[in-house]
Design a protein around this motif. Sequence first.
Motif, PDB file in Angstrom:
ATOM      1  N   UNK A 123      -4.148   4.705  -7.896  1.00  0.00           N
ATOM      2  CA  UNK A 123      -3.657   3.354  -7.625  1.00  0.00           C
ATOM      3  C   UNK A 123      -4.196   2.840  -6.299  1.00  0.00           C
ATOM      4  N   UNK A 124      -4.263   3.745  -5.330  1.00  0.00           N
ATOM      5  CA  UNK A 124      -4.762   3.377  -4.007  1.00  0.00           C
ATOM      6  C   UNK A 124      -6.228   2.949  -4.064  1.00  0.00           C
ATOM      7  N   UNK A 125      -7.056   3.738  -4.740  1.00  0.00           N
ATOM      8  CA  UNK A 125      -8.477   3.416  -4.840  1.00  0.00           C
ATOM      9  C   UNK A 125      -8.689   2.099  -5.582  1.00  0.00           C
ATOM     10  N   UNK A 126      -7.893   1.864  -6.611  1.00  0.00           N
ATOM     11  CA  UNK A 126      -8.008   0.618  -7.373  1.00  0.00           C
ATOM     12  C   UNK A 126      -7.634  -0.578  -6.500  1.00  0.00           C
ATOM     13  N   UNK A 127      -6.568  -0.425  -5.707  1.00  0.00           N
ATOM     14  CA  UNK A 127      -6.128  -1.523  -4.848  1.00  0.00           C
ATOM     15  C   UNK A 127      -7.154  -1.806  -3.755  1.00  0.00           C
ATOM     16  N   UNK A 128      -7.815  -0.769  -3.253  1.00  0.00           N
ATOM     17  CA  UNK A 128      -8.860  -0.983  -2.245  1.00  0.00           C
ATOM     18  C   UNK A 128      -9.974  -1.878  -2.792  1.00  0.00           C
ATOM     19  N   UNK A 129     -10.351  -1.614  -4.026  1.00  0.00           N
ATOM     20  CA  UNK A 129     -11.396  -2.435  -4.649  1.00  0.00           C
ATOM     21  C   UNK A 129     -10.918  -3.873  -4.782  1.00  0.00           C
ATOM     22  N   UNK A 154     -18.207   1.155   3.108  1.00  0.00           N
ATOM     23  CA  UNK A 154     -16.951   1.825   3.451  1.00  0.00           C
ATOM     24  C   UNK A 154     -15.848   0.779   3.543  1.00  0.00           C
ATOM     25  N   UNK A 155     -14.725   1.031   2.884  1.00  0.00           N
ATOM     26  CA  UNK A 155     -13.590   0.115   2.926  1.00  0.00           C
ATOM     27  C   UNK A 155     -12.410   0.814   3.581  1.00  0.00           C
ATOM     28  N   UNK A 156     -11.821   0.161   4.592  1.00  0.00           N
ATOM     29  CA  UNK A 156     -10.649   0.710   5.275  1.00  0.00           C
ATOM     30  C   UNK A 156      -9.418  -0.118   4.961  1.00  0.00           C
ATOM     31  N   UNK A 212       0.809  -1.211   0.000  1.00  0.00           N
ATOM     32  CA  UNK A 212       0.000   0.000   0.000  1.00  0.00           C
ATOM     33  C   UNK A 212       0.849   1.270   0.000  1.00  0.00           C
ATOM     34  N   UNK A 213       2.125   1.128   0.217  1.00  0.00           N
ATOM     35  CA  UNK A 213       2.991   2.294   0.397  1.00  0.00           C
ATOM     36  C   UNK A 213       3.388   2.914  -0.938  1.00  0.00           C
ATOM     37  N   UNK A 214       3.390   4.243  -0.996  1.00  0.00           N
ATOM     38  CA  UNK A 214       3.877   4.960  -2.161  1.00  0.00           C
ATOM     39  C   UNK A 214       2.963   4.961  -3.365  1.00  0.00           C
ATOM     40  N   UNK A 215       1.676   4.715  -3.165  1.00  0.00           N
ATOM     41  CA  UNK A 215       0.734   4.669  -4.285  1.00  0.00           C
ATOM     42  C   UNK A 215       0.170   6.051  -4.593  1.00  0.00           C
ATOM     43  N   UNK A 216      -0.174   6.265  -5.854  1.00  0.00           N
ATOM     44  CA  UNK A 216      -0.930   7.464  -6.205  1.00  0.00           C
ATOM     45  C   UNK A 216      -2.363   7.271  -5.726  1.00  0.00           C
ATOM     46  N   UNK A 217      -3.154   8.341  -5.738  1.00  0.00           N
ATOM     47  CA  UNK A 217      -4.538   8.241  -5.269  1.00  0.00           C
ATOM     48  C   UNK A 217      -5.327   7.249  -6.125  1.00  0.00           C
TER      49      UNK A 217
END
Length: 261
Positions: free
Chosen positions: A148-154, A179-181, A141-146
């Motif tokens: 990339x982060x949202x895609x990885x959450x999904x 809600x996903x944390x 999860x570290x160093x992701x763009x916004x």
Amino acid sequence: VEDGRAVGVRTRKGKEIRARRGVVSNATTIQTARLLPDDVDAATKAAKKAWTKALEATPMNPSFMHLHVGFDAKGLDDLDMHHLVVNDWSKESRGGKAKGVMAEQNVVLISIASVADPSLAPRGKHCLHAYYPATEPYDIWDGLSRDEYEKLKVERSQALWDAVEKVIPDIRRRAEVTLVGSPKTHEMYLRRFRGSYGAAYAAGEETFPFGGSSPVPGLICAGDFTFPGIGLPAAAASGAIAANSLVDLERHVELLERINL
């Protein structure tokens, strides 16, 4: 810190709250050490440096992900409150370092609290919480763009949805609030070091090097990064230990007697 002793808390806006007996920090021990001011005496500065170094070497459990869902409860009269899904007892995590209950995305805990207390959700609705218990790696999860982060959450939340579907097959259709944390959520909003679930000391093999104490007089640590372990029970027990560190047994007995009266 004044004269080598913790005497209170200064907020970001500059307000000072003075302590009568001592300062109790419920932040993680690592975050607590970092909160100590730099403009202190030499002894406290040295203590802060040594303490931070030791804490950063603490073995840490992985992080966790959460799925919170508010959903339509129509036709779900026989729903149970708690569920535990284990996908594959033989599954191994990347690198083969963990297996079974410690493997990534393999175990999902599900709690539907509104089954026990309907007031936790609007009439005709339920609230659900599903999560991976200390098996989610932080580094991915570290160093992701916004984006990339949202895609990885999904992507990383799909196993949570899959587990919930074993309990409520049409949960995605019923869902009204989702809600996903992620580990980053824990790091940002709960001030969890690397989003960790807590220190990974093996019971009976290792001990917490500081427990609820600190190298700064007047500063006591509580929360689930201190003895006796991780999670809510540890947070409650460490709070009792902190209370006993500040108030002697006679005062506790006196308080209990007053309550009984």
